[in-house]
Design a protein around this motif. Sequence first.
Motif, PDB file in Angstrom:
ATOM      1  N   GLY A  64      47.762 -76.449 -57.380  1.00  0.00           N
ATOM      2  CA  GLY A  64      46.864 -75.375 -57.816  1.00  0.00           C
ATOM      3  C   GLY A  64      45.443 -75.866 -57.984  1.00  0.00           C
ATOM      4  O   GLY A  64      44.479 -75.167 -57.657  1.00  0.00           O
ATOM      5  N   GLY A  65      45.273 -77.091 -58.487  1.00  0.00           N
ATOM      6  CA  GLY A  65      43.942 -77.681 -58.606  1.00  0.00           C
ATOM      7  C   GLY A  65      43.309 -77.928 -57.246  1.00  0.00           C
ATOM      8  O   GLY A  65      42.104 -77.685 -57.052  1.00  0.00           O
ATOM      9  N   CYS A  66      44.105 -78.415 -56.295  1.00  0.00           N
ATOM     10  CA  CYS A  66      43.598 -78.607 -54.916  1.00  0.00           C
ATOM     11  C   CYS A  66      43.175 -77.266 -54.323  1.00  0.00           C
ATOM     12  O   CYS A  66      42.110 -77.158 -53.711  1.00  0.00           O
ATOM     13  N   TYR A  67      44.020 -76.271 -54.507  1.00  0.00           N
ATOM     14  CA  TYR A  67      43.740 -74.934 -53.998  1.00  0.00           C
ATOM     15  C   TYR A  67      42.451 -74.383 -54.611  1.00  0.00           C
ATOM     16  O   TYR A  67      41.600 -73.840 -53.917  1.00  0.00           O
ATOM     17  N   ALA A  68      42.302 -74.562 -55.929  1.00  0.00           N
ATOM     18  CA  ALA A  68      41.101 -74.066 -56.611  1.00  0.00           C
ATOM     19  C   ALA A  68      39.855 -74.774 -56.100  1.00  0.00           C
ATOM     20  O   ALA A  68      38.807 -74.150 -55.913  1.00  0.00           O
ATOM     21  N   LEU A  89      43.152 -78.776 -63.725  1.00  0.00           N
ATOM     22  CA  LEU A  89      44.451 -78.659 -63.062  1.00  0.00           C
ATOM     23  C   LEU A  89      44.848 -79.955 -62.354  1.00  0.00           C
ATOM     24  O   LEU A  89      46.008 -80.381 -62.427  1.00  0.00           O
ATOM     25  N   LEU A  90      43.886 -80.587 -61.674  1.00  0.00           N
ATOM     26  CA  LEU A  90      44.175 -81.846 -60.974  1.00  0.00           C
ATOM     27  C   LEU A  90      44.559 -82.957 -61.953  1.00  0.00           C
ATOM     28  O   LEU A  90      45.537 -83.683 -61.730  1.00  0.00           O
ATOM     29  N   ILE A  91      43.800 -83.077 -63.039  1.00  0.00           N
ATOM     30  CA  ILE A  91      44.103 -84.100 -64.042  1.00  0.00           C
ATOM     31  C   ILE A  91      45.432 -83.795 -64.719  1.00  0.00           C
ATOM     32  O   ILE A  91      46.285 -84.678 -64.867  1.00  0.00           O
TER      33      ILE A  91
END
Length: 162
Positions: free
Chosen positions: A32-36, A62-64
């Motif tokens: 989800g962080g990558c997508y964002a 999200l990535l962290i």
Amino acid sequence: MERHPVPQEKRRVLEAVIRIIDIVAYFIIFVGGCYALFWTPDSVARELSGAEWLVPMWAAFLLIGGGLGMVGRISRIWVLEPPADVAAIVGAAIYFVVLGGTLFQSVTAGVATALVFYAMIQMFRRYIELQIFGTDPNVHGFTDRIAEMLRRRTGNVAPREE
């Protein structure tokens, strides 16, 4: 009250399944962080008009959260998970607020908002679970707690002594 403990082998299997579910959940948060960060939807970009700076911040949380949680769960170094859960909760909360602006524009937006809210409360549930199982009531000082956290790793089977 009569007790019927779960057989040891079944307990190992069930706890392994829970561990895999946790790893997958952290992976989804990370994705989800990558997508964002790389593929922010146009509807979100429109909603954030004038506040585009939120996208990298939201993505970073999200990535962290996903990355650190996944590493903590895979390595069984549980001390990594509470800060990961906090980051994931903050990232999901930002997304929830952003999606909340599109909540009534379509059924899809409503479902997405509900799913983000569900992900957020599940991360909060995991954070609370870690607070229960991750603290030793006999360790009181801050430095002693840090030393104890760094020393411990979670096993495949949690002791169930009463």
